[in-house]
Design a protein around this motif. Structure first.
Motif, PDB file in Angstrom:
ATOM      1  N   GLN A 316       0.826  -1.206   0.000  1.00  0.00           N
ATOM      2  CA  GLN A 316       0.000   0.000   0.000  1.00  0.00           C
ATOM      3  C   GLN A 316       0.862   1.260   0.000  1.00  0.00           C
ATOM      4  OE1 GLN A 316      -2.446  -0.680   3.450  1.00  0.00           O
ATOM      5  NE2 GLN A 316      -4.045  -1.737   2.291  1.00  0.00           N
ATOM      6  N   LYS A 317       1.999   1.194   0.700  1.00  0.00           N
ATOM      7  CA  LYS A 317       2.919   2.336   0.717  1.00  0.00           C
ATOM      8  C   LYS A 317       3.474   2.591  -0.681  1.00  0.00           C
ATOM      9  CE  LYS A 317       5.722   5.192   3.110  1.00  0.00           C
ATOM     10  NZ  LYS A 317       6.577   5.699   2.048  1.00  0.00           N
ATOM     11  N   ALA A 318       3.837   1.507  -1.388  1.00  0.00           N
ATOM     12  CA  ALA A 318       4.368   1.654  -2.743  1.00  0.00           C
ATOM     13  C   ALA A 318       3.309   2.259  -3.665  1.00  0.00           C
ATOM     14  CB  ALA A 318       4.830   0.306  -3.276  1.00  0.00           C
ATOM     15  N   GLN A 319       2.059   1.804  -3.507  1.00  0.00           N
ATOM     16  CA  GLN A 319       0.980   2.358  -4.316  1.00  0.00           C
ATOM     17  C   GLN A 319       0.769   3.837  -4.023  1.00  0.00           C
ATOM     18  OE1 GLN A 319      -2.406  -0.277  -3.545  1.00  0.00           O
ATOM     19  NE2 GLN A 319      -2.283  -0.985  -5.667  1.00  0.00           N
ATOM     20  N   SER A 493       5.283  -2.629  14.103  1.00  0.00           N
ATOM     21  CA  SER A 493       5.875  -2.747  12.774  1.00  0.00           C
ATOM     22  C   SER A 493       6.409  -1.392  12.321  1.00  0.00           C
ATOM     23  CB  SER A 493       4.844  -3.263  11.776  1.00  0.00           C
ATOM     24  OG  SER A 493       3.734  -2.387  11.695  1.00  0.00           O
ATOM     25  N   ARG A 494       7.356  -1.425  11.398  1.00  0.00           N
ATOM     26  CA  ARG A 494       7.974  -0.196  10.915  1.00  0.00           C
ATOM     27  C   ARG A 494       8.111  -0.247   9.403  1.00  0.00           C
ATOM     28  NH1 ARG A 494      13.155   2.930  13.452  1.00  0.00           N
ATOM     29  NH2 ARG A 494      13.419   4.518  11.843  1.00  0.00           N
ATOM     30  N   ILE A 495       7.627   0.768   8.710  1.00  0.00           N
ATOM     31  CA  ILE A 495       7.817   0.914   7.274  1.00  0.00           C
ATOM     32  C   ILE A 495       8.514   2.252   7.049  1.00  0.00           C
ATOM     33  CG2 ILE A 495       6.696   1.061   5.038  1.00  0.00           C
ATOM     34  CD1 ILE A 495       4.362  -0.484   6.210  1.00  0.00           C
ATOM     35  N   ASN A 496       9.818   2.169   6.704  1.00  0.00           N
ATOM     36  CA  ASN A 496      10.662   3.366   6.608  1.00  0.00           C
ATOM     37  C   ASN A 496      10.637   4.111   7.945  1.00  0.00           C
ATOM     38  OD1 ASN A 496      11.323   2.732   3.949  1.00  0.00           O
ATOM     39  ND2 ASN A 496       9.526   3.799   3.149  1.00  0.00           N
TER      40      ASN A 496
END
Length: 552
Positions: A316-319, A493-496
């Motif tokens: 979803q982050k990439a989108q 959780s961690r995204i960037n």
């Protein structure tokens, strides 16, 4: 002037065109992940089946098939129950129930009945017998198939039998005998025989065994041998031994560790000393393996769900990044249009803008004063009240705590209360784990923590650590005081640079969140670090909270 106006109108046209293009619908398609999951399930590869049911659920969500979502969740719940993760199974069943709550058709009702059945089985294994009976009764209300209803009567009778209420159990077993299904009839007949001794009892047990052997119902045959061994235990030890041996043989064929352990317990008592010793060694090894496998399963399913959610978030982050790039040009056009209007507006517009800015600054100043007042209020709550409750919780969970240790903790609270501006309580990873563990115990609350090391807690700023630490402490305190939870799951959780913390417990929940100081402070704390907190609390279905914030 017309030039700037045309640029602005053209920018707005592109903007609304882009918005309209975003509105898309998903067409329901065949869900291959669900078929794959069912194939793995039928081949007894439960771990792989669980993963593909999780994927299937996401696919069903994409095109709005809530019955498909519920079927996936129910299958996952059954797998978790079979593996001994009873708390996780009930949690998954509650999620399935929510997916079905918007439907009222016959398919949804049958799915919901099946879901209640799984919840009843898990509750019975946890010895929550009243909950199990309630879930079976709710399943009966939703079921139109007579044989299914009679099967639920048999299950209710079994729960009353386990509660040593044989007279009530007999009534349900007799009702269940009306079934036209031979396997269910044999099960009810065998259960009825267990409630009494005598000639009629043994005849019923043998008749049930004969039906099961004719139908090659090996699970039922295994149950009959257990009943026969128990029946003859006080009457004829040799016959009891014969049937215990047969039970052990069938249990090994079925690869059922629970039934093997039950049979071994009988054989250890009934066999001669030499064989009894061998059976005891086998029992000990099998029992240790089973407990290890179930402990592993409980964490395994939590990790599978965590990894799936993480991958979903990454996608979803990439989108979102892709959409952001596509919209960049539109924003530039909009900026040019706005600039044109500002130039057209001239001096009059500048005066209006200045006045609005001055009012905004005045409001911000007032807000800053209120925040200062709230800051001291939060310190009283978090530095003193929560500290006291943590000590109370530790004393409750560690009754053998030494007097010197308790006095040290109370002295620490006293020193903090002397200077309410004290801001340097340790909030590193070690103290975070200690704080969370202080609210759990082996008997009362099971705590599952996932991802603390992965998010790099000790790399956060001290202010961020302190605020998030106190929010989690408030959630745990609320759980201990009000929710009556027996299981808490915290997944980080961690995204960037984006951090997400999900808190879930299986407590009583609530119909409406009460705006008390603790809950207010969690929102204020997250706001102070540029984050958010959202709650999901439904009466009787647990409590959930989601924290989101960024770190630099």
């Amino acid at each position: 002037m017309k030039k700037y106006l045309s640029i602005f109108i053209f920018s707005l046209f592109l903007f609304f065109l882009q918005c309209s293009q975003k509105k898309s619908t998903f067409k329901a398609e065949h869900n291959y992940a669900y078929d794959k999951a069912t194939e793995y399930r039928d081949h007894l590869k439960s771990d792989s089946a669980f993963i593909y049911y999780l994927k299937a659920k996401e696919e069903f969500l994409r095109y709005g098939d809530m019955n498909g979502v519920a079927k996936s969740l129910i299958n996952m719940s059954v797998i978790m129950c079979d593996k001994g993760d009873y708390f996780g199974s009930i949690e998954m069943s509650i999620e399935a129930k929510k997916a079905l709550s918007i439907k009222n058709d016959s398919i949804s009702k049958n799915l919901l009945a099946s879901n209640f059945n799984t919840m009843a089985i898990a509750s019975k294994e946890l010895k929550n017998y009243d909950d199990a009976i309630s879930y079976y009764q709710q399943a009966i209300k939703l079921t139109t198939d007579k044989n299914h209803i009679l099967a639920y009567y048999n299950n209710i009778g079994d729960v009353f039998f386990k509660k040593n209420k044989n007279s009530i159990a007999v009534l349900y077993f007799k009702k269940a005998l009306s079934t036209s299904d031979s396997i269910d009839y044999a099960r009810a007949l065998n259960n009825l025989a267990k409630t009494s001794k005598g000639k009629s009892s043994i005849l019923n047990i043998l008749q049930a065994l004969k039906i099961r052997q004719r139908l090659n119902d090996y699970w039922g045959e295994n149950s009959s041998y257990a009943t026969l061994s128990n029946y003859y235990y006080d009457i004829d030890k040799n016959k009891s031994l014969i049937y215990a041996t047969k039970m052990y043989g069938v249990a090994k064929t079925l690869r059922s560790p629970d039934d093997q352990i039950e049979a071994l317990q009988k054989l250890i008592i009934l066999e001669n000393p030499q064989k009894s010793k061998q059976y005891f060694l086998t029992y000990q090894k099998l029992n240790d393996s089973l407990q290890t496998a179930r402990s592993k399963a409980k964490n395994q399913f939590a990790l599978i769900r965590y990894e799936t959610e993480k991958n979903k978030a990454d996608f979803q982050k990439a989108q979102a990044d892709n959409v952001k790039k596509q919209n960049q040009i539109l924003k530039q056009y909009a900026g040019l249009g706005i600039l044109g209007l500002i130039l057209i507006g001239g001096g009059a517009g500048s005066v209006v803008w200045y006045r609005r800015r001055r009012k905004r600054l005045e409001k911000e100043k007032e807000l800053e004063i209120k925040k200062t007042e709230l800051r001291y209020s939060k310190k009283v709550h978090d530095k003193v009240a929560n500290k006291v409750y943590r000590v109370m919780s530790e004393v409750e969970n560690v009754p053998e705590m030494k007097k010197e240790v308790l006095l040290d903790k109370l002295e620490n609270i006293y020193e903090i209360s002397r200077d309410i501006s004290y801001d340097h309580e340790p909030t590193d990873e070690k103290h975070l784990v200690e704080m969370l563990d202080s609210y759990s115990s082996q008997d009362d609350v099971q705590l599952v923590k996932v991802g603390i090391q992965e998010i790099g807690w000790d790399t956060f700023s001290k202010d961020t650590q302190s605020e998030v630490f106190n929010v989690l402490q408030e959630l745990m305190t609320n759980m201990k005081k009000h929710s009556k939870a027996t299981r808490v799951v915290i997944i980080m959780s961690r995204i960037n640079e984006e951090i997400t913390i999900r808190y879930t417990d299986n407590g009583v929940g609530c119909a409406k969140l009460s705006p008390k100081n603790g809950i207010k402070n969690t929102g204020n704390r997250m706001e102070s670090i540029g984050g958010t907190i959202n709650f999901d609390a439904v009466s009787g279905e647990g409590f959930k909270a989601e924290l989101k914030f960024s770190v630099q």
